[in-house]
Design a protein around this motif. Structure first.
Motif, PDB file in Angstrom:
ATOM      1  N   LEU A 132      67.448  65.527  86.073  1.00  0.00           N
ATOM      2  CA  LEU A 132      68.584  66.041  86.888  1.00  0.00           C
ATOM      3  C   LEU A 132      68.250  66.883  88.263  1.00  0.00           C
ATOM      4  CD1 LEU A 132      69.826  68.070  83.664  1.00  0.00           C
ATOM      5  CD2 LEU A 132      71.105  66.012  85.045  1.00  0.00           C
ATOM      6  N   SER A 133      66.849  67.213  88.470  1.00  0.00           N
ATOM      7  CA  SER A 133      66.375  67.687  89.465  1.00  0.00           C
ATOM      8  C   SER A 133      66.388  66.829  90.686  1.00  0.00           C
ATOM      9  CB  SER A 133      65.197  68.734  89.397  1.00  0.00           C
ATOM     10  OG  SER A 133      64.637  69.233  90.562  1.00  0.00           O
ATOM     11  N   ALA A 134      65.675  65.565  90.286  1.00  0.00           N
ATOM     12  CA  ALA A 134      65.709  64.598  91.184  1.00  0.00           C
ATOM     13  C   ALA A 134      67.015  64.102  91.572  1.00  0.00           C
ATOM     14  CB  ALA A 134      64.671  63.423  90.416  1.00  0.00           C
ATOM     15  N   ARG A 135      68.021  63.935  90.802  1.00  0.00           N
ATOM     16  CA  ARG A 135      69.381  63.676  90.915  1.00  0.00           C
ATOM     17  C   ARG A 135      69.830  64.232  91.948  1.00  0.00           C
ATOM     18  NH1 ARG A 135      73.775  61.775  86.454  1.00  0.00           N
ATOM     19  NH2 ARG A 135      73.852  64.034  86.039  1.00  0.00           N
ATOM     20  N   LEU A 136      69.904  65.509  91.914  1.00  0.00           N
ATOM     21  CA  LEU A 136      70.223  66.686  93.005  1.00  0.00           C
ATOM     22  C   LEU A 136      69.744  66.450  94.187  1.00  0.00           C
ATOM     23  CD1 LEU A 136      70.582  70.101  90.861  1.00  0.00           C
ATOM     24  CD2 LEU A 136      72.570  68.662  91.873  1.00  0.00           C
ATOM     25  N   ASP A 137      68.637  66.075  94.228  1.00  0.00           N
ATOM     26  CA  ASP A 137      67.794  65.882  95.529  1.00  0.00           C
ATOM     27  C   ASP A 137      67.840  64.306  96.002  1.00  0.00           C
ATOM     28  OD1 ASP A 137      66.941  68.388  95.266  1.00  0.00           O
ATOM     29  OD2 ASP A 137      64.766  67.626  94.474  1.00  0.00           O
ATOM     30  N   GLY A 138      68.737  63.632  95.430  1.00  0.00           N
ATOM     31  CA  GLY A 138      68.985  62.332  95.877  1.00  0.00           C
ATOM     32  C   GLY A 138      67.766  61.278  95.480  1.00  0.00           C
ATOM     33  N   GLU A 139      67.020  61.637  94.865  1.00  0.00           N
ATOM     34  CA  GLU A 139      65.705  60.913  94.460  1.00  0.00           C
ATOM     35  C   GLU A 139      65.794  60.124  93.150  1.00  0.00           C
ATOM     36  OE1 GLU A 139      62.661  63.954  93.757  1.00  0.00           O
ATOM     37  OE2 GLU A 139      62.997  64.463  96.069  1.00  0.00           O
ATOM     38  N   PRO A 140      65.232  58.993  92.885  1.00  0.00           N
ATOM     39  CA  PRO A 140      65.342  58.322  91.793  1.00  0.00           C
ATOM     40  C   PRO A 140      65.047  58.982  90.760  1.00  0.00           C
ATOM     41  CG  PRO A 140      63.672  57.354  93.117  1.00  0.00           C
ATOM     42  CD  PRO A 140      64.283  58.556  93.796  1.00  0.00           C
TER      43      PRO A 140
ATOM     44  N   ALA B 209      71.009  75.305  89.085  1.00  0.00           N
ATOM     45  CA  ALA B 209      70.586  74.368  90.005  1.00  0.00           C
ATOM     46  C   ALA B 209      71.391  73.778  91.226  1.00  0.00           C
ATOM     47  CB  ALA B 209      69.853  73.180  89.180  1.00  0.00           C
ATOM     48  N   GLU B 210      72.717  73.635  90.635  1.00  0.00           N
ATOM     49  CA  GLU B 210      73.784  73.212  91.666  1.00  0.00           C
ATOM     50  C   GLU B 210      73.990  74.241  92.421  1.00  0.00           C
ATOM     51  OE1 GLU B 210      75.933  69.426  89.341  1.00  0.00           O
ATOM     52  OE2 GLU B 210      76.398  71.706  88.885  1.00  0.00           O
ATOM     53  N   ARG B 211      74.376  75.334  92.160  1.00  0.00           N
ATOM     54  CA  ARG B 211      74.557  76.639  92.892  1.00  0.00           C
ATOM     55  C   ARG B 211      73.352  76.796  94.036  1.00  0.00           C
ATOM     56  NH1 ARG B 211      76.727  79.078  88.225  1.00  0.00           N
ATOM     57  NH2 ARG B 211      74.705  80.249  87.927  1.00  0.00           N
ATOM     58  N   LEU B 212      72.143  76.899  93.362  1.00  0.00           N
ATOM     59  CA  LEU B 212      70.973  77.048  94.217  1.00  0.00           C
ATOM     60  C   LEU B 212      70.771  75.969  95.284  1.00  0.00           C
ATOM     61  CD1 LEU B 212      68.340  78.586  95.029  1.00  0.00           C
ATOM     62  CD2 LEU B 212      67.174  77.346  93.146  1.00  0.00           C
TER      63      LEU B 212
ATOM     64  N   GLY C 147      73.398  74.141  96.642  1.00  0.00           N
ATOM     65  CA  GLY C 147      74.184  74.473  97.640  1.00  0.00           C
ATOM     66  C   GLY C 147      73.919  75.541  98.637  1.00  0.00           C
ATOM     67  N   LEU C 148      73.169  76.676  98.161  1.00  0.00           N
ATOM     68  CA  LEU C 148      72.704  77.713  98.947  1.00  0.00           C
ATOM     69  C   LEU C 148      71.633  77.341  99.667  1.00  0.00           C
ATOM     70  CD1 LEU C 148      72.822  80.532  96.216  1.00  0.00           C
ATOM     71  CD2 LEU C 148      74.397  80.276  98.280  1.00  0.00           C
ATOM     72  N   VAL C 149      70.824  76.583  99.151  1.00  0.00           N
ATOM     73  CA  VAL C 149      69.759  76.053 100.089  1.00  0.00           C
ATOM     74  C   VAL C 149      70.066  75.046 101.425  1.00  0.00           C
ATOM     75  CG1 VAL C 149      67.562  74.574  99.962  1.00  0.00           C
ATOM     76  CG2 VAL C 149      67.952  76.377  98.328  1.00  0.00           C
ATOM     77  N   ARG C 150      71.033  74.430 100.911  1.00  0.00           N
ATOM     78  CA  ARG C 150      71.450  73.434 101.879  1.00  0.00           C
ATOM     79  C   ARG C 150      72.499  73.994 103.001  1.00  0.00           C
ATOM     80  NH1 ARG C 150      72.599  67.526 100.506  1.00  0.00           N
ATOM     81  NH2 ARG C 150      74.003  67.913 102.151  1.00  0.00           N
ATOM     82  N   THR C 151      72.921  75.063 102.436  1.00  0.00           N
ATOM     83  CA  THR C 151      73.819  75.935 103.575  1.00  0.00           C
ATOM     84  C   THR C 151      73.006  76.651 104.487  1.00  0.00           C
ATOM     85  OG1 THR C 151      75.421  76.104 102.127  1.00  0.00           O
ATOM     86  CG2 THR C 151      75.659  77.737 103.876  1.00  0.00           C
ATOM     87  N   GLY C 152      71.927  77.209 103.879  1.00  0.00           N
ATOM     88  CA  GLY C 152      70.800  78.066 104.793  1.00  0.00           C
ATOM     89  C   GLY C 152      70.141  76.941 105.697  1.00  0.00           C
ATOM     90  N   ALA C 153      69.623  76.090 105.103  1.00  0.00           N
ATOM     91  CA  ALA C 153      69.067  75.029 106.040  1.00  0.00           C
ATOM     92  C   ALA C 153      69.874  74.501 107.133  1.00  0.00           C
ATOM     93  CB  ALA C 153      68.626  73.554 105.193  1.00  0.00           C
ATOM     94  N   ALA C 154      71.035  74.198 106.823  1.00  0.00           N
ATOM     95  CA  ALA C 154      72.007  73.778 107.852  1.00  0.00           C
ATOM     96  C   ALA C 154      72.085  74.795 108.968  1.00  0.00           C
ATOM     97  CB  ALA C 154      73.532  73.488 107.481  1.00  0.00           C
ATOM     98  N   ASP C 155      72.109  76.259 108.509  1.00  0.00           N
ATOM     99  CA  ASP C 155      72.353  77.149 109.611  1.00  0.00           C
ATOM    100  C   ASP C 155      71.089  77.568 110.124  1.00  0.00           C
ATOM    101  OD1 ASP C 155      75.084  77.410 108.952  1.00  0.00           O
ATOM    102  OD2 ASP C 155      74.833  79.025 107.696  1.00  0.00           O
ATOM    103  N   GLY C 156      69.933  77.167 109.663  1.00  0.00           N
ATOM    104  CA  GLY C 156      68.714  77.772 110.038  1.00  0.00           C
ATOM    105  C   GLY C 156      68.697  79.219 109.783  1.00  0.00           C
TER     106      GLY C 156
END
Length: 89
Positions: A10-18, A43-46, A48-57
């Motif tokens: 599931l973690s791999a799927r969230l990250d877009g990995e095989p 994991a989905e909430r986390l 999303g938070l990480v992606r938002t933080g990464a986009a803003d820097g």
């Protein structure tokens, strides 16, 4: 199969990995397993938070604290990156 194996997939799927498991099998397990369903929601909430933080820097305050904690950084040639006054900051 143990939940840890499903969670890894599931973690791999969230990250877009095989994943090591077919998507249908993962979905069926999550539908039946309350523990993995809760884990996936967190994991989905986390994610999303990480992606938002990464986009803003990182914030300017965080960057200043990090750089302040590193101390003076010397560039090649023995001078601080911004000149001699940068080493005094």
């Amino acid at each position: 199969m143990r939940c840890a194996q499903f969670r890894t997939a599931l973690s791999a799927r969230l990250d877009g990995e095989p994943t090591s498991l077919p998507g249908g099998r993962l979905d069926k397990h999550v539908a039946r397993c309350a523990g993995c369903r809760q884990w996936l929601e967190q994991a989905e909430r986390l994610h999303g938070l990480v992606r938002t933080g990464a986009a803003d820097g990182p914030s300017q305050e965080w960057t200043a604290r990090l750089l302040g904690g590193l101390g003076p950084v010397e560039a090649v040639g023995g001078q601080a990156p911004d000149g001699p006054e940068a080493a005094e900051r």
